[in-house]
Motif scaffolding. Structure first.
Motif, mmCIF file in Angstrom:
data_model
loop_
_atom_site.group_PDB
_atom_site.id
_atom_site.type_symbol
_atom_site.label_atom_id
_atom_site.label_comp_id
_atom_site.label_asym_id
_atom_site.label_seq_id
_atom_site.Cartn_x
_atom_site.Cartn_y
_atom_site.Cartn_z
ATOM 1 N N TRP A 291 0.876 -1.292 -0.079
ATOM 2 C CA TRP A 291 0.212 -0.259 -0.367
ATOM 3 C C TRP A 291 1.287 1.120 0.111
ATOM 4 O O TRP A 291 0.847 2.108 -0.985
ATOM 5 N N THR A 292 2.444 1.238 0.853
ATOM 6 C CA THR A 292 2.651 2.554 0.231
ATOM 7 C C THR A 292 2.960 2.862 -0.687
ATOM 8 O O THR A 292 3.467 3.818 -1.194
ATOM 9 N N ALA A 293 4.004 1.783 -1.470
ATOM 10 C CA ALA A 293 3.922 2.310 -2.668
ATOM 11 C C ALA A 293 3.050 3.034 -3.434
ATOM 12 O O ALA A 293 3.034 3.116 -4.528
ATOM 13 N N ALA B 138 -0.261 20.327 17.129
ATOM 14 C CA ALA B 138 -0.443 19.175 18.370
ATOM 15 C C ALA B 138 -0.604 17.717 18.181
ATOM 16 O O ALA B 138 -0.127 16.655 18.288
ATOM 17 N N ALA B 139 -1.712 18.096 17.036
ATOM 18 C CA ALA B 139 -1.648 16.558 16.703
ATOM 19 C C ALA B 139 -0.943 15.351 16.004
ATOM 20 O O ALA B 139 -1.201 14.271 15.965
ATOM 21 N N LEU B 140 -0.387 16.382 15.171
ATOM 22 C CA LEU B 140 0.164 15.977 13.673
ATOM 23 C C LEU B 140 1.737 15.654 14.944
ATOM 24 O O LEU B 140 2.133 14.471 14.393
ATOM 25 N N ALA B 141 2.161 16.522 16.447
ATOM 26 C CA ALA B 141 3.513 16.207 16.444
ATOM 27 C C ALA B 141 3.026 14.544 17.779
ATOM 28 O O ALA B 141 3.664 13.758 17.394
ATOM 29 N N MET B 142 1.753 14.514 17.632
ATOM 30 C CA MET B 142 1.383 13.192 18.390
ATOM 31 C C MET B 142 1.526 12.061 18.042
ATOM 32 O O MET B 142 1.262 10.910 18.014
ATOM 33 N N HIS B 143 1.272 12.677 16.334
ATOM 34 C CA HIS B 143 0.512 11.322 15.897
ATOM 35 C C HIS B 143 2.849 10.617 15.600
ATOM 36 O O HIS B 143 2.197 9.377 14.968
ATOM 37 N N HIS C 106 2.622 8.156 4.815
ATOM 38 C CA HIS C 106 3.934 8.263 5.389
ATOM 39 C C HIS C 106 4.681 8.082 6.736
ATOM 40 O O HIS C 106 5.379 6.795 6.847
ATOM 41 N N VAL C 107 4.091 8.304 7.425
ATOM 42 C CA VAL C 107 5.054 8.631 8.987
ATOM 43 C C VAL C 107 4.500 7.111 9.649
ATOM 44 O O VAL C 107 5.106 6.549 10.270
ATOM 45 N N ALA C 108 3.404 6.480 9.477
ATOM 46 C CA ALA C 108 2.287 5.698 9.789
ATOM 47 C C ALA C 108 3.627 4.223 9.394
ATOM 48 O O ALA C 108 3.219 3.548 9.909
ATOM 49 N N HIS D 183 -1.261 4.605 15.730
ATOM 50 C CA HIS D 183 -0.523 5.157 15.013
ATOM 51 C C HIS D 183 -1.691 5.906 13.343
ATOM 52 O O HIS D 183 -0.647 5.988 12.640
ATOM 53 N N LEU D 184 -2.570 4.733 13.956
ATOM 54 C CA LEU D 184 -3.504 5.206 12.485
ATOM 55 C C LEU D 184 -4.709 6.270 13.228
ATOM 56 O O LEU D 184 -5.758 6.416 12.273
ATOM 57 N N GLU D 185 -4.604 6.252 14.355
ATOM 58 C CA GLU D 185 -5.775 7.408 14.758
ATOM 59 C C GLU D 185 -5.843 8.551 13.493
ATOM 60 O O GLU D 185 -7.213 8.994 13.469
ATOM 61 N N LEU D 186 -4.884 9.543 13.571
ATOM 62 C CA LEU D 186 -4.747 10.591 13.243
ATOM 63 C C LEU D 186 -5.353 10.643 11.414
ATOM 64 O O LEU D 186 -6.058 11.367 11.587
#
Length: 817
Positions: free
Chosen positions: A7-9, A69-74, A110-112, A123-126
Motif C-alpha cells: 500500500w505504501t507503494a 500538536a495532533a501532528l506531533a502526537m501522531h 508516510h509517518v505511519a 499510529h492510525l488514529e490521526l
C-alpha cells in the motif's frame, strides 16, 4: 507496520515543500504537548490523560496550534514505545475546526508506514480522522493506497478489534466519498468469502434507498442485547428503507447457506441483522431466525469450540427463545447437545430454562418435547411419491437412509429420471436425511445423559415421548427401564411390542405395572440383577445403543471421602493430549486448550451432570519436554477430579460425600474413558519409541490392576468367548486373556490391550483391525478396546498363519524354542 510495501507503494510522493509546510512549528508543538503529557501522566498514572486538570491548558490553544500538536502526537504514536493513551490525546486535539490538509494526510500516512505497529492502533488514529474530512477531489489520488491499507487492516489481527474497526470504518468513509459508493466499503468486505459473494448477488438491493444506513446501524450494535434507543433508531431505518426488511432476510438466508466462518466485522453485522429480523412476528421469520441461529452456532469439525459467528449466535439465542411455536424449542434443544462453545452453550441452556418456565416445563421436559419427528411415522419411515417412483426415508439402526422403489421393487440407487427431472425433490429428501441424522446424534447424547439424572415419568408420558417417538425410540426401545407403583420398589424390564404399541416386560416376558418409570442404572441395582440382565442381553442378541447393563459403576472410596473435596483416582496418568482433548469435547466437556503460552500450562475441563444441577471438573496439565520446546502439546498429565453444585446462578464446591451416586459414577466413568483410551500405556507401538522419561509409567500402567471399565470388559468377554470359534484356545484370568497359539502362548492385558509373549513376558506389538471380530454380536458398541482385544486374540490363536512382516519379525527369535 509489517509488510506495508503493497500500500505504501501506492502513496503519492510528498514534495519537500509540502513536507516543510506540514512540519513548520512541529518541534514547538511537540515540546508543548510533551510538557502536558509529562505532568499529567506523573500524577494520574493509568487514567485518561485528557480527563485530568492539567489538560485544561489545551483548551486555550488555537485551532492551528491543536492541528500542529495532533501532528506531533501522531509522530510520537508511530515511534514511541508506550503509546497507551495517545488515541484519546489525538482525538481531543483533532477537533472539527482544526485546519487539516491533503498534505497533512499524506504526511501522516508516510509517518505511519515508517513507524511501529501497536495493538491499540495509535499510529492510525490521526490519518483515519483526517481522511473523511477531505473533499472527494482531494482524496482521488489517495484512494488506491487507502483501499490497500484498509484491505491490510481487515486481516491485521495484531491490532485490537476496536481500533482496527474504527480505522477501517473511517478510511472506508473517505473511500466512499471519493468513489461515490452508496454501500460502505467497510461492510461485507473481502475479509471472508461471504462478503464478496453477497455484494455480487445483492448489489443493487444493498445500495437501495435507506439500506446502507440500515446496514451501518446493524453493524454498530456493540453488545448482544440492543438498547431501547438503538431499537428505536432501527425501527426508524426499517420504515425509511422500502426494501430493508427483504434485504435483512436475504442476507441471513445467504448466511445460513454459507456454512463457513465469517470475519468478525461480518459477525457484528449479522448480530444486528438478527435483531432486525426479530422485529418481524411471522412464522417464516421465526424459521429463518432458527436457521440463522443454528448456522451461527455451528463450527468446523476440526475446531468445534469456535462457531462460525459466535457474536451472532449469542445474540440470536435469547431472541429465538422469545418466539412462539415448536421451532424455537426444537432448535435450542438440538443446540444444547451439539454446541461445544462454552459461551454459546451457557446461553442456550439459560434460554431453554427461560422458555420452559414460560410454558410450565422443567428443562428436562423442554429437551424432551423439543425432539423433532421430521414427519416420520411411528415406524420411523416417511414415504413420498417422486414421479413414478416411491421414495422412502427411514431410520435403519442409528442412521437415516433414503431408498427408492418402483412398483414395489426396491432399487439399488437413485434413478436417473429422479436426478434429471426431480432434482428439487431429491435435494429436499437428502436434506431431510441430513436433518434426521443430526437429530439422531443429539438424541443419543441426550438419552445417555439421562443416566446421571433422577428423572421419572408417568407411564403415559414415558410411552408417548420415548417409545412412540420415531427418533427417540431408536434408542429407548433397546434400553432397560424400571417401573414402580409406589416409588419405593422398582422392577426392571425391556420394551416389547404389544399389538400396535409397546409395553415393558421383565426377563420372563411378564408385563410390568404401568406406574412411574425411570431409566435403569446399574449403580442402583444389586450385583445379581446386573449379571442377570447382562446374560439376558447376550442370549437375546440385543445390542444396546450405549453401555447400560454392561455400564461401569464407580462408587466413592474411603480415600475420596478422606480428601473431602477431590478425587485422585485417575491422577498421574500420561495421555496423548490431542486425542484426549478431542475425546473430552466429543463427550461434552468444556476445556481450554493447553499450550506453551501464558495460562496454557494447565486446564480445567468441566461438564454438567444431573440435569444441570452438578458440575464435574477434571484437571490436567501440559507435560513439557525440557530438551525440546514445542508449540503444540504432545502429552498431558492428569490430576484431580472435583465437583460443584449449582445454587441459583453460582457454582459452589461440593464435598465428595454430597455428590449423588449417579452423578459421581457418570463423571468418573468419563474420566476413566479418557485415561483408558488415550493413555500412552494403550499405545501398542510405545515400547519401540524410546521415551525413557515415561518408561516407568508405561510399564506400570500397561499391566496394572483393572479399573471398572476393565472389569466390565472382563465380564463381557466371559460371556462372549464361549460362543467363539477360539473358545478352546483362550483362558480368562484376573487381568489377562491368555491365548494359546500354535507357536506359543500370549497374555493380553484387559485394560491396556498390551500383549506379553510367554515364557519370558517379552512385549509383542500388534495393531489389529476391529473387523477381525467378524460377525460376533457385541452387546454394546462403545468400547473399542473390547473389539481390539478380540481381534488380537483371533489373530494369535492362529499365529502360524500370520503373514505380517512386522509381527513375524517379533516372533522369529522364538520359532525354534
Amino acid at each position: 507496520m509489517a509488510d506495508v510495501a503493497d500500500w505504501t507503494a501506492l502513496l503519492p510522493r510528498l514534495s519537500d515543500a509540502d513536507r516543510r509546510q506540514v512540519e513548520t512549528g512541529l518541534a514547538e508543538a511537540d515540546e508543548r504537548i510533551r510538557a502536558v503529557l509529562r505532568i499529567a501522566s506523573a500524577g494520574y498514572w493509568g487514567s485518561s490523560v485528557t480527563s485530568v486538570p492539567e489538560w485544561s491548558t489545551v483548551d486555550s490553544w488555537s485551532a492551528e496550534e491543536r492541528r500542529r500538536a495532533a501532528l506531533a502526537m501522531h509522530r510520537e504514536s508511530a515511534s514511541a514505545s508506550t503509546p497507551t493513551a495517545l488515541n484519546d490525546v489525538v482525538r481531543a486535539l483533532a477537533t472539527d475546526d482544526a485546519p487539516f490538509t491533503w498534505a497533512d494526510l499524506l504526511w501522516c500516512l508516510h509517518v505511519a508506514a515508517e513507524g511501529h505497529c501497536f495493538d491499540n492502533g495509535a499510529h492510525l488514529e490521526l490519518p483515519a480522522m483526517i481522511a473523511p474530512r477531505l473533499t472527494a477531489a482531494e482524496l482521488t489520488d489517495l484512494v488506491p493506497a487507502l483501499r490497500a491499507l484498509s484491505s491490510k487492516l481487515v486481516d491485521d489481527y495484531y491490532l485490537a478489534a476496536a481500533p482496527r474497526r474504527r480505522a477501517v470504518t473511517m478510511f472506508g468513509h473517505a473511500i466512499d466519498r471519493a468513489t461515490g459508493s452508496r454501500l460502505p466499503s467497510s461492510l461485507l468486505h473481502h475479509g471472508d468469502t461471504f462478503g464478496p459473494v453477497v455484494r455480487a448477488d445483492l448489489d443493487a438491493d444493498l445500495a437501495a434507498t435507506g439500506v446502507p444506513e440500515l446496514l451501518q446501524h446493524c453493524a454498530a450494535l456493540n453488545k448482544p442485547a440492543a438498547t431501547a434507543k438503538w431499537l428505536r433508531r432501527l425501527d426508524e431505518l426499517l420504515a425509511a428503507a422500502p426494501g430493508g426488511r427483504q434485504v435483512v432476510r436475504r442476507l441471513l438466508d445467504a448466511f445460513t447457506a454459507h456454512g463457513r466462518t465469517v470475519h468478525d466485522d461480518t459477525d457484528r453485522l449479522l448480530r444486528g441483522l438478527v435483531w432486525a429480523l426479530s422485529r418481524e412476528g411471522d412464522e417464516r421469520a421465526t424459521e429463518l431466525l432458527a436457521r440463522a441461529t443454528t448456522s451461527a452456532a455451528s463450527a468446523p469439525r476440526q475446531a468445534a469450540g469456535f462457531p462460525y459467528a459466535s457474536r451472532t449466535a449469542i445474540a440470536a439465542v435469547p431472541l429465538l427463545a422469545e418466539r412462539d411455536g415448536d421451532v424455537p424449542l426444537r432448535t435450542l434443544a438440538r443446540l444444547a447437545v451439539t454446541v461445544r462453545n462454552k459461551a454459546v452453550r451457557s446461553r442456550v441452556q439459560a434460554a431453554l430454562t427461560q422458555l420452559g418456565a414460560r410454558r410450565g416445563w422443567s428443562l428436562g421436559e423442554v429437551m424432551e418435547l423439543a425432539v423433532d419427528d421430521h414427519g416420520l411415522g411411528p415406524d420411523g419411515r416417511l414415504c413420498r411419491a417422486v414421479g413414478p417412483y416411491q421414495a422412502t426415508v427411514e431410520i435403519v439402526g442409528e442412521r437415516a437412509r433414503l431408498a427408492f422403489a418402483r412398483d414395489g421393487v426396491a432399487l439399488k440407487s437413485v434413478p436417473a429420471q429422479v436426478k434429471q427431472s426431480h432434482a428439487d425433490d431429491l435435494a429436499d429428501l437428502r436434506g431431510l436425511v441430513k436433518q434426521i441424522g443430526a437429530t439422531l446424534v443429539s438424541e443419543r447424547q441426550r438419552v445417555e445423559g439421562l443416566l446421571s439424572e433422577e428423572r421419572v415419568w408417568s407411564y403415559p408420558d414415558w410411552s408417548s415421548r420415548l417409545l412412540d417417538h420415531p427418533v427417540t425410540a431408536t434408542y429407548a426401545r433397546r434400553l432397560l427401564w424400571e417401573t414402580s407403583a409406589d416409588g419405593r420398589r422398582w422392577s426392571a424390564g425391556l420394551p416389547q411390542r404389544d399389538g400396535d404399541g409397546w409395553t415393558l416386560v421383565d426377563r420372563d416376558g411378564h408385563a410390568l405395572d404401568h406406574g412411574t418409570v425411570r431409566l435403569w442404572h446399574p449403580v442402583r441395582a444389586s450385583t445379581a440383577e446386573v449379571l442377570a440382565w447382562r446374560a439376558h442381553l447376550v442370549a437375546a442378541g440385543l445390542a444396546q445403543p450405549f453401555k447400560q447393563a454392561f455400564r461401569e459403576v464407580y462408587l466413592r472410596t474411603p480415600a475420596e471421602e478422606k480428601t473431602e473435596t477431590y478425587s485422585n483416582r485417575f491422577a498421574a496418568h500420561i495421555l496423548r493430549y490431542r486425542q484426549a482433548n478431542a475425546l473430552l469435547r466429543a463427550r461434552g466437556w468444556q476445556a481450554g486448550y493447553l499450550g506453551t503460552w501464558d495460562g496454557g500450562y494447565d486446564s480445567e475441563a468441566t461438564k454438567v451432570f444431573g440435569g444441570g444441577a452438578w458440575r464435574a471438573s477434571f484437571h490436567h496439565e501440559l507435560v513439557d519436554d525440557p530438551e525440546e520446546r514445542r508449540y503444540d502439546v504432545e502429552y498431558c498429565s492428569t490430576d484431580q477430579v472435583r465437583f460443584a453444585r449449582l445454587d441459583g446462578t453460582t457454582w459452589h464446591p461440593a464435598p465428595m460425600i454430597d455428590v449423588p451416586p449417579l452423578v459421581f459414577s457418570e463423571a468418573m466413568r468419563d474420566v476413566d474413558l479418557f485415561v483408558g483410551v488415550t493413555s500412552i500405556a494403550t499405545d501398542p507401538q510405545w515400547a519401540d519409541r524410546g521415551e525413557d522419561r515415561f518408561a516407568a509409567y508405561w510399564h506400570r500402567t500397561a499391566v496394572a490392576e483393572l479399573t471398572p471399565s476393565g472389569l466390565v470388559r472382563r465380564d463381557a468377554l466371559a460371556r462372549l468367548l464361549p460362543r467363539m470359534a477360539i473358545a478352546d484356545r483362550v483362558d480368562l484370568a484376573e487381568r489377562y486373556l491368555r491365548v494359546r497359539g500354535n507357536l506359543r502362548a500370549y497374555r493380553i492385558h484387559l485394560g491396556s490391550g498390551n500383549i506379553m509373549m510367554e515364557p519370558d513376558d517379552r512385549y509383542l506389538c500388534i495393531v489389529a483391525a476391529r473387523s477381525q471380530t467378524g460377525r460376533l454380536h457385541l452387546p454394546f458398541d462403545d468400547d473399542p478396546m473390547l473389539a481390539t482385544i478380540l481381534s488380537k486374540a483371533i489373530m494369535l490363536a492362529a499365529d502360524d498363519r500370520i503373514t505380517d512382516p512386522t509381527v513375524l519379525s517379533q516372533l522369529r527369535p522364538y520359532e525354534n524354542r
